[in-house]
Structures are given as C-alpha cells and as structure tokens.
Scaffold this motif. Structure first.
Motif, short mmCIF file in Angstrom:
data_model
loop_
_atom_site.label_atom_id
_atom_site.label_comp_id
_atom_site.label_asym_id
_atom_site.label_seq_id
_atom_site.Cartn_x
_atom_site.Cartn_y
_atom_site.Cartn_z
N ARG A 27 0.83 -1.20 0.00
CA ARG A 27 0.00 0.00 0.00
C ARG A 27 0.88 1.26 0.00
NH1 ARG A 27 -3.22 -0.33 4.79
NH2 ARG A 27 -4.26 -2.07 3.79
N ASP A 28 2.05 1.20 0.66
CA ASP A 28 2.91 2.38 0.79
C ASP A 28 3.48 2.86 -0.53
OD1 ASP A 28 2.46 2.42 3.46
OD2 ASP A 28 4.38 1.53 4.04
N GLY A 29 4.18 1.98 -1.25
CA GLY A 29 4.88 2.42 -2.45
C GLY A 29 4.46 1.66 -3.68
N ASN A 30 5.18 1.93 -4.77
CA ASN A 30 4.87 1.24 -6.02
C ASN A 30 5.68 -0.05 -6.10
OD1 ASN A 30 7.25 2.59 -6.18
ND2 ASN A 30 6.90 3.46 -8.21
N MET A 31 5.30 -1.00 -5.26
CA MET A 31 5.98 -2.29 -5.21
C MET A 31 5.00 -3.38 -5.67
SD MET A 31 8.27 -2.17 -1.84
CE MET A 31 7.73 -0.81 -0.83
N THR A 32 5.58 -4.55 -5.99
CA THR A 32 4.77 -5.65 -6.45
C THR A 32 5.31 -6.95 -5.89
OG1 THR A 32 3.83 -6.69 -8.41
CG2 THR A 32 6.11 -5.97 -8.56
N LEU A 33 4.51 -7.99 -5.95
CA LEU A 33 4.92 -9.34 -5.55
C LEU A 33 5.20 -10.14 -6.80
CD1 LEU A 33 2.44 -10.27 -2.69
CD2 LEU A 33 4.89 -9.98 -2.50
N VAL A 34 6.43 -10.62 -6.93
CA VAL A 34 6.86 -11.36 -8.12
C VAL A 34 7.35 -12.73 -7.69
CG1 VAL A 34 8.46 -11.35 -10.06
CG2 VAL A 34 7.57 -9.21 -9.20
N PRO A 35 6.89 -13.81 -8.33
CA PRO A 35 7.45 -15.13 -8.02
C PRO A 35 8.83 -15.29 -8.63
CG PRO A 35 5.76 -15.31 -9.69
CD PRO A 35 5.78 -13.88 -9.27
N LEU A 36 9.79 -15.74 -7.82
CA LEU A 36 11.15 -15.96 -8.31
C LEU A 36 11.36 -17.39 -8.76
CD1 LEU A 36 13.23 -14.00 -5.66
CD2 LEU A 36 12.52 -13.24 -7.92
N SER A 37 10.82 -18.34 -7.98
CA SER A 37 10.99 -19.74 -8.34
C SER A 37 9.87 -20.58 -7.75
CB SER A 37 12.35 -20.28 -7.87
OG SER A 37 12.41 -20.27 -6.46
N MET A 38 9.68 -21.74 -8.36
CA MET A 38 8.70 -22.72 -7.90
C MET A 38 9.47 -24.01 -7.68
SD MET A 38 5.17 -23.81 -9.82
CE MET A 38 4.70 -22.13 -10.12
N TYR A 39 9.23 -24.68 -6.55
CA TYR A 39 10.02 -25.87 -6.22
C TYR A 39 9.25 -26.78 -5.28
CZ TYR A 39 10.99 -22.86 -2.21
OH TYR A 39 10.86 -22.02 -1.13
N PHE A 40 9.75 -28.01 -5.18
CA PHE A 40 9.24 -28.95 -4.19
C PHE A 40 10.19 -28.95 -3.01
CE2 PHE A 40 6.97 -30.91 -7.79
CZ PHE A 40 5.71 -30.99 -7.21
N SER A 41 9.68 -28.76 -1.82
CA SER A 41 10.47 -28.79 -0.60
C SER A 41 9.90 -29.88 0.29
CB SER A 41 10.43 -27.44 0.10
OG SER A 41 11.13 -27.49 1.32
N ASP A 42 10.65 -30.97 0.44
CA ASP A 42 10.21 -32.13 1.23
C ASP A 42 8.84 -32.64 0.77
OD1 ASP A 42 12.55 -31.99 2.66
OD2 ASP A 42 11.68 -30.80 4.28
N GLY A 43 8.60 -32.61 -0.54
CA GLY A 43 7.37 -33.15 -1.11
C GLY A 43 6.25 -32.14 -1.26
N TYR A 44 6.39 -30.94 -0.70
CA TYR A 44 5.35 -29.93 -0.80
C TYR A 44 5.73 -28.90 -1.87
CZ TYR A 44 3.57 -31.72 3.62
OH TYR A 44 3.07 -32.53 4.60
#
Length: 157
Positions: A100-117
């Motif tokens: 809400r404060d600034g002009n920021m965004t949420l960007v996915p960097l990577s997708m992975y399996f961690s211990d099966g999840y």
C-alpha cells in the motif's frame, strides 16, 4: 511411501532479477489440484509474466502456466487459473502495508518442491527503470573484468 527430502526446483523466473530490484523474499505454499501436482512433477510450469496479488486478505498467484497433465482426463485443470498461496497472517498483513505504501509488487522468483510440498518463492520487488538496468549490467561486466585480471595475475600471466 516416504516423502522425498530436499529441494528440487521446478521453474525459475529469470527475468525477475533483471526487471525488478528485490527487497525481500518469502516462501509460500500453494493450493493445487491433483493433476497440477503431477504436471509440476514432470517440470511443466512457466513463471513468465507471473505476479501475485492480495485480495481480501488472501494471497493469489496469477498468470502462472502449469501445462495440462498428459495422462489426465476430464479431471484436468485449466492451465492459467488463479492459485491460492498459503502464508502466515503476520506475513500477509506486513505485505499489505508495504504494498500500500509504495509502487511495489509481488513477483514469483521460483517454484520448487520442498520435502514433497510444492512451494513458491515470492519477492517484494520494485520495478527497475532502463538506466538502472544499464548500470547493473555495467557493474557486472566491470566486476567480471576485475576478476579476470586478478585471476591472470595469480596465475603469473
């Protein structure tokens, strides 16, 4: 059947670090359908143009392409559907304030399996302008050149 241990990367967003300045990273779980998990295990995912939003206190992953599972039938999933992300309430509340404060965004960097999840690494990021990108490239090449010269000097050339 025992779960696999460790971390195995499915997909990475290589353009994210070029187009954005990464301020903070988060790990989030994903709510997936059965055929999506099977397609991810085959490595059929793309994070190009993907982004995350916060709607009504929930984090959603948009524009991620998970290809249909080859052996799936009528139970197959739509490839580009919105996917809910699982994060702690404190993290979500902190993100809401920062977005809400600034002009920021949420960007996915990577997708992975961690211990099966299945997990996704999200970054709170600020968009780079063209001159910032050029400066970063110049710094990288200068650093590489210095390392090359130092390496030659160590070898006695």
């Amino acid at each position: 059947m025992p779960r696999e241990k460790g971390k195995s990367v499915i997909a990475t967003n290589r353009k994210a670090r070029h187009n954005y300045t990464i301020l903070e990273t988060f790990e989030a779980g994903m709510v997936l359908q059965g055929t999506e998990v099977k397609a991810l295990r085959d490595g059929k995912a793309s994070l190009v143009d993907a982004f995350a939003t916060i709607d009504d206190g929930e984090v959603w992953l948009n524009a991620v392409h998970i290809a249909e599972y080859g052996s799936g039938t009528w139970t197959n999933h739509p490839p580009r559907r919105k996917r809910k992300l699982l994060m702690h309430r404190r993290e979500i509340d902190g993100l809401i304030g920062k977005l809400r404060d600034g002009n920021m965004t949420l960007v996915p960097l990577s997708m992975y399996f961690s211990d099966g999840y299945a997990k996704v690494e999200l970054a709170l990021a600020k968009g780079k302008q063209d001159h910032d990108k050029r400066r970063d490239i110049a710094e990288r090449t200068a650093k590489r050149e210095v390392e090359r010269i130092v390496g030659r000097r160590v070898k006695g050339m």
